[in-house]
Design a protein around this motif. Structure first.
Motif, mmCIF file in Angstrom:
data_model
loop_
_atom_site.group_PDB
_atom_site.id
_atom_site.type_symbol
_atom_site.label_atom_id
_atom_site.label_comp_id
_atom_site.label_asym_id
_atom_site.label_seq_id
_atom_site.Cartn_x
_atom_site.Cartn_y
_atom_site.Cartn_z
ATOM 1 N N MET A 80 0.828 -1.198 0.000
ATOM 2 C CA MET A 80 0.000 0.000 0.000
ATOM 3 C C MET A 80 0.868 1.256 0.000
ATOM 4 N N ALA A 81 1.913 1.273 0.822
ATOM 5 C CA ALA A 81 2.795 2.442 0.892
ATOM 6 C C ALA A 81 3.450 2.714 -0.461
ATOM 7 N N ASP A 82 3.791 1.661 -1.191
ATOM 8 C CA ASP A 82 4.395 1.839 -2.515
ATOM 9 C C ASP A 82 3.444 2.545 -3.472
ATOM 10 N N GLN A 83 2.146 2.268 -3.326
ATOM 11 C CA GLN A 83 1.150 2.914 -4.178
ATOM 12 C C GLN A 83 1.158 4.420 -3.965
ATOM 13 N N PHE A 84 1.282 4.863 -2.683
ATOM 14 C CA PHE A 84 1.314 6.286 -2.393
ATOM 15 C C PHE A 84 2.584 6.933 -2.932
ATOM 16 N N VAL A 85 3.702 6.247 -2.817
ATOM 17 C CA VAL A 85 4.957 6.760 -3.368
ATOM 18 C C VAL A 85 4.845 6.891 -4.878
ATOM 19 N N ASP A 86 4.244 5.895 -5.514
ATOM 20 C CA ASP A 86 4.060 5.949 -6.965
ATOM 21 C C ASP A 86 3.202 7.146 -7.370
ATOM 22 N N LEU A 87 2.132 7.409 -6.626
ATOM 23 C CA LEU A 87 1.271 8.552 -6.939
ATOM 24 C C LEU A 87 2.024 9.869 -6.738
ATOM 25 N N ALA A 88 2.793 9.961 -5.667
ATOM 26 C CA ALA A 88 3.571 11.176 -5.424
ATOM 27 C C ALA A 88 4.610 11.372 -6.519
ATOM 28 N N ASP A 89 5.268 10.293 -6.910
ATOM 29 C CA ASP A 89 6.257 10.384 -7.994
ATOM 30 C C ASP A 89 5.601 10.768 -9.312
ATOM 31 N N GLU A 90 4.431 10.178 -9.587
ATOM 32 C CA GLU A 90 3.701 10.505 -10.809
ATOM 33 C C GLU A 90 3.309 11.982 -10.817
ATOM 34 N N ALA A 91 2.814 12.465 -9.683
ATOM 35 C CA ALA A 91 2.418 13.872 -9.593
ATOM 36 C C ALA A 91 3.628 14.782 -9.769
ATOM 37 N N GLN A 92 4.755 14.424 -9.156
ATOM 38 C CA GLN A 92 5.963 15.237 -9.301
ATOM 39 C C GLN A 92 6.426 15.262 -10.752
ATOM 40 N N HIS A 93 6.357 14.130 -11.421
ATOM 41 C CA HIS A 93 6.740 14.072 -12.835
ATOM 42 C C HIS A 93 5.833 14.971 -13.684
ATOM 43 N N LYS A 94 4.536 14.927 -13.425
ATOM 44 C CA LYS A 94 3.600 15.771 -14.173
ATOM 45 C C LYS A 94 3.862 17.246 -13.899
ATOM 46 N N LEU A 95 4.188 17.579 -12.658
ATOM 47 C CA LEU A 95 4.520 18.964 -12.320
ATOM 48 C C LEU A 95 5.801 19.390 -13.036
ATOM 49 N N ASP A 96 6.806 18.540 -13.005
ATOM 50 C CA ASP A 96 8.092 18.865 -13.632
ATOM 51 C C ASP A 96 7.981 19.065 -15.136
ATOM 52 N N THR A 97 7.110 18.293 -15.789
ATOM 53 C CA THR A 97 7.041 18.335 -17.250
ATOM 54 C C THR A 97 5.981 19.297 -17.788
ATOM 55 N N ALA A 98 5.138 19.810 -16.929
ATOM 56 C CA ALA A 98 4.102 20.758 -17.374
ATOM 57 C C ALA A 98 4.742 22.092 -17.760
ATOM 58 N N THR A 99 4.135 22.768 -18.705
ATOM 59 C CA THR A 99 4.602 24.114 -19.046
ATOM 60 C C THR A 99 3.726 25.165 -18.373
ATOM 61 N N VAL A 100 2.431 24.901 -18.328
ATOM 62 C CA VAL A 100 1.470 25.788 -17.674
ATOM 63 C C VAL A 100 0.430 24.903 -16.994
ATOM 64 N N LEU A 101 -0.020 25.326 -15.804
ATOM 65 C CA LEU A 101 -1.045 24.578 -15.078
ATOM 66 C C LEU A 101 -2.164 25.526 -14.659
ATOM 67 N N THR A 102 -3.391 25.060 -14.746
ATOM 68 C CA THR A 102 -4.509 25.807 -14.195
ATOM 69 C C THR A 102 -4.557 25.533 -12.693
ATOM 70 N N THR A 103 -5.370 26.294 -12.006
ATOM 71 C CA THR A 103 -5.559 26.067 -10.566
ATOM 72 C C THR A 103 -6.070 24.653 -10.326
ATOM 73 N N ASP A 104 -7.048 24.226 -11.109
ATOM 74 C CA ASP A 104 -7.611 22.879 -10.943
ATOM 75 C C ASP A 104 -6.566 21.794 -11.209
ATOM 76 N N GLN A 105 -5.726 22.005 -12.205
ATOM 77 C CA GLN A 105 -4.697 21.005 -12.509
ATOM 78 C C GLN A 105 -3.675 20.898 -11.371
ATOM 79 N N LEU A 106 -3.249 22.036 -10.840
ATOM 80 C CA LEU A 106 -2.289 21.986 -9.731
ATOM 81 C C LEU A 106 -2.942 21.360 -8.503
ATOM 82 N N GLN A 107 -4.180 21.711 -8.239
ATOM 83 C CA GLN A 107 -4.905 21.112 -7.116
ATOM 84 C C GLN A 107 -4.986 19.593 -7.275
ATOM 85 N N HIS A 108 -5.218 19.137 -8.487
ATOM 86 C CA HIS A 108 -5.283 17.703 -8.762
ATOM 87 C C HIS A 108 -3.928 17.043 -8.469
ATOM 88 N N LEU A 109 -2.848 17.656 -8.903
ATOM 89 C CA LEU A 109 -1.520 17.089 -8.661
ATOM 90 C C LEU A 109 -1.206 17.034 -7.165
#
Length: 180
Positions: free
Chosen positions: A1-30
């Motif tokens: 279960m803990a690995d699943q949370f790490v995976d989600l955090a890593d996925e969110a960090q990757h999406k944040l790192d690769t985004a060029t522009v984010l809306t408020t809703d998109q950042l809230q989602h991440l």
């Protein structure tokens, strides 16, 4: 279960790192994907990297502060001050008129954390924290009649009547009210 949370955090960090522009809703989602303790770092990074605008900071900074159990452990005070300055004074994520008169505030904490930035206009809330709520050590009840210029935000979404206060401006005004 803990690995699943790490995976989600890593996925969110990757999406944040690769985004060029984010809306408020998109950042809230991440932030939601990563978990609330990552909110401060995500908001600071997104704004610093130019991926979100002042409006997103304004909409999110109060909630990100409030949702993160120990916000000052996630970002230093200078970075928080910068984010609150960008946002302007907010109430529940909306730009608001700063109170014009001093506000009586309360804080329940151990003495070494009496100058932290989370305060409440509801004495009963502070008394619960002073008693040692949610695994915290019991502490003292503090009172502050806070001048408006030290108020950074008001957050009511967690039923704590929270005010975020720049205590560097008012440290000399904080009183121990435990005996009252």
């Amino acid at each position: 279960m803990a690995d699943q949370f790490v995976d989600l955090a890593d996925e969110a960090q990757h999406k944040l790192d690769t985004a060029t522009v984010l809306t408020t809703d998109q950042l809230q989602h991440l932030i939601g994907l990563a978990g609330r303790i990552y909110g401060p770092a995500f908001l600071a990074q997104a704004y610093s990297d130019g991926k979100v605008d002042n409006g997103t900071v304004r909409a999110l900074v109060g909630n990100v502060w409030s949702a993160c159990e120990y916000p000052d452990r996630e970002l230093d005070r200078d970075t928080w001050q910068w984010l609150f300055d960008v946002a302007g004074y907010t109430e529940d994520g909306e730009l608001a008129e700063r109170p014009t008169e001093p506000v009586e505030l309360w804080r329940g904490s151990v003495p070494e954390r009496r100058t932290d930035w989370s305060w409440s206009s509801d004495r009963a809330v502070a008394e619960k924290f002073a008693a040692g709520i949610r695994g915290r050590r019991p502490g003292h009840l503090y009172r502050l009649v806070c001048p408006p210029e030290a108020l950074l935000a008001a957050n009511n979404d967690r039923s704590e009547a929270e005010f975020v206060v720049d205590t560097a401006m008012v440290e000399h005004l904080i009183e121990d009210a435990s005996a009252d």
